[in-house]
Motif scaffolding. Structure first.
Motif, PDB file in Angstrom:
ATOM      1  N   HIS A  58      -5.824  -7.586  -2.085  1.00 35.19           N
ATOM      2  CA  HIS A  58      -7.461  -7.044  -1.102  1.00 35.19           C
ATOM      3  C   HIS A  58      -8.522  -7.358  -1.919  1.00 35.19           C
ATOM      4  CE1 HIS A  58      -9.798  -4.029  -0.254  1.00 35.19           C
ATOM      5  NE2 HIS A  58      -9.410  -3.418   1.202  1.00 35.19           N
ATOM      6  N   TRP A  81      -3.645   0.789  -1.810  1.00 36.71           N
ATOM      7  CA  TRP A  81      -2.807   1.566  -0.507  1.00 36.71           C
ATOM      8  C   TRP A  81      -4.588   1.234   0.785  1.00 36.71           C
ATOM      9  CZ3 TRP A  81      -1.999   3.276  -5.580  1.00 36.71           C
ATOM     10  CH2 TRP A  81      -0.886   3.269  -5.669  1.00 36.71           C
ATOM     11  N   THR A  82      -3.775   0.843   1.999  1.00 34.82           N
ATOM     12  CA  THR A  82      -5.156   0.436   2.563  1.00 34.82           C
ATOM     13  C   THR A  82      -4.386   1.526   4.273  1.00 34.82           C
ATOM     14  OG1 THR A  82      -4.563  -1.209   3.629  1.00 34.82           O
ATOM     15  CG2 THR A  82      -6.011  -1.958   2.522  1.00 34.82           C
ATOM     16  N   VAL A  83      -5.526   2.351   4.284  1.00 33.19           N
ATOM     17  CA  VAL A  83      -5.529   2.739   6.604  1.00 33.19           C
ATOM     18  C   VAL A  83      -6.623   2.054   6.686  1.00 33.19           C
ATOM     19  CG1 VAL A  83      -4.493   5.317   5.321  1.00 33.19           C
ATOM     20  CG2 VAL A  83      -7.174   4.469   5.416  1.00 33.19           C
ATOM     21  N   THR A 112      -9.625   2.355   1.531  1.00 34.08           N
ATOM     22  CA  THR A 112      -8.905   1.735   0.709  1.00 34.08           C
ATOM     23  C   THR A 112      -9.282   2.861  -0.537  1.00 34.08           C
ATOM     24  OG1 THR A 112      -9.467  -0.601   0.937  1.00 34.08           O
ATOM     25  CG2 THR A 112      -7.820  -0.555  -0.794  1.00 34.08           C
ATOM     26  N   PRO A 124      -0.490   8.628   6.012  1.00 39.14           N
ATOM     27  CA  PRO A 124       0.192   7.051   5.718  1.00 39.14           C
ATOM     28  C   PRO A 124      -0.614   6.286   5.348  1.00 39.14           C
ATOM     29  CG  PRO A 124      -0.392   7.007   8.253  1.00 39.14           C
ATOM     30  CD  PRO A 124      -0.693   8.591   7.420  1.00 39.14           C
ATOM     31  N   LEU A 125      -0.190   5.384   4.227  1.00 39.25           N
ATOM     32  CA  LEU A 125      -0.533   4.548   3.538  1.00 39.25           C
ATOM     33  C   LEU A 125       0.177   3.449   3.227  1.00 39.25           C
ATOM     34  CD1 LEU A 125      -1.592   6.527   0.256  1.00 39.25           C
ATOM     35  CD2 LEU A 125      -3.183   6.237   1.947  1.00 39.25           C
ATOM     36  N   THR A 126      -1.102   2.276   3.280  1.00 36.88           N
ATOM     37  CA  THR A 126       0.077   1.060   3.672  1.00 36.88           C
ATOM     38  C   THR A 126       0.098  -0.132   2.089  1.00 36.88           C
ATOM     39  OG1 THR A 126       0.052   0.366   5.705  1.00 36.88           O
ATOM     40  CG2 THR A 126      -0.095  -1.369   4.473  1.00 36.88           C
ATOM     41  N   PRO A 127       0.810   0.139   1.428  1.00 33.11           N
ATOM     42  CA  PRO A 127       0.349  -0.665   0.178  1.00 33.11           C
ATOM     43  C   PRO A 127       0.506  -1.935  -0.061  1.00 33.11           C
ATOM     44  CG  PRO A 127       2.525   0.396  -0.332  1.00 33.11           C
ATOM     45  CD  PRO A 127       1.899  -0.069   1.070  1.00 33.11           C
ATOM     46  N   ASP A 128      -0.917  -2.922  -0.429  1.00 29.49           N
ATOM     47  CA  ASP A 128      -1.450  -3.592  -0.440  1.00 29.49           C
ATOM     48  C   ASP A 128      -0.322  -4.755  -1.466  1.00 29.49           C
ATOM     49  OD1 ASP A 128      -2.910  -6.085  -0.432  1.00 29.49           O
ATOM     50  OD2 ASP A 128      -3.549  -5.540  -2.021  1.00 29.49           O
ATOM     51  N   ALA A 129       0.793  -5.223  -1.076  1.00 28.92           N
ATOM     52  CA  ALA A 129       1.410  -6.353  -1.620  1.00 28.92           C
ATOM     53  C   ALA A 129       1.337  -7.151  -2.201  1.00 28.92           C
ATOM     54  CB  ALA A 129       3.069  -5.904  -0.460  1.00 28.92           C
TER      55      ALA A 129
END
Length: 233
Positions: free
Chosen positions: A133, A149-151, A155, A124-129
């Protein structure tokens, strides 16, 4: 040996500075190499204009080199001893070229490539909206359209770099290293690149952990590359 390309591109031709997968001789050469169609290993040095004002450098493939820099091709060829396959990436030539261009050598990296993988990324990746970053801001100096994208602890970034090619970068924080996270993020990058597009990565050869991670993710060694960057100080 430093033959000039047939129909050389000049700063006044429509191809100059277009970048992108369809624009410019360097982009076409990179796309062909990603397919396994390499220039002949005859020791030739091809001199091309920069694909953009930002990007200049030297690309080494097996038995051939490409210098992409807005400098006189005859001057460039005059600095390269005939038959010396190592000369284009050696300090004397790089030092002279950077002095002429007012740039510095960023690093001499291993250049790797891999293809797109279908389906979602394997973690699962979280976009840097909001684009805040720190790693993303640094990447924007060298690439266009960068996304991150981060976990927890790491990154992965994608953007359009030299000649418009897709490039990936991975950063794993010290406390999260040694768990295979770099390999999984490098694999995730292959799911994030558009279908049909090769994905490139520039990896410092001395960073053995990063080299192993990208190789384990299916990236293939293609050559070496020295980018010549403008000093930001």
């Amino acid at each position: 040996m430093c033959p000039q390309p047939v129909d050389p591109v000049s700063p006044t031709t429509p191809e100059y500075g277009t970048g992108g997968p369809d624009g410019g001789r360097l982009a076409a050469l990179l796309a062909a190499a990603a397919r396994g169609d390499f220039p002949p290993p005859d020791g030739a040095v091809t001199v091309l204009p920069q694909p953009s004002p930002r990007d200049a450098g030297v690309l080494a493939l097996t038995g051939s080199h490409v210098v992409f820099a807005d400098a006189d091709p005859a001057w460039i060829c005059g600095l390269l001893p005939a038959g010396d396959l190592s000369a284009p990436l050696n300090p004397p030539f790089l030092g002279a070229l950077t002095a002429r261009l007012g740039r510095t050598v960023n690093n001499i990296d291993a250049l790797l490539v891999a293809g797109h993988l279908p389906g979602p990324p394997p973690l699962p990746l979280t976009p840097d909206a909001d684009g805040t970053h720190p790693r993303l801001r640094r990447a924007l100096r060298h690439r266009d359209g960068v996304r991150a994208w981060t976990v927890p602890g790491a990154t992965v970034l994608l953007g359009r770099g030299v000649a418009g090619r897709w490039e990936a970068a991975v950063e794993v924080e010290p406390g999260a290293q040694g768990r295979g996270l770099g390999r999984r993020l490098a694999t995730a990058a292959r799911h994030l690149v558009p279908p049909g597009e090769p994905l490139w990565a520039q990896v410092a050869p001395g960073n053995a952990a990063s080299v192993r991670a990208f190789l384990a993710a299916g990236f293939r060694p293609m050559g070496a590359e020295a980018l010549l960057v403008v000093d930001e100080e």
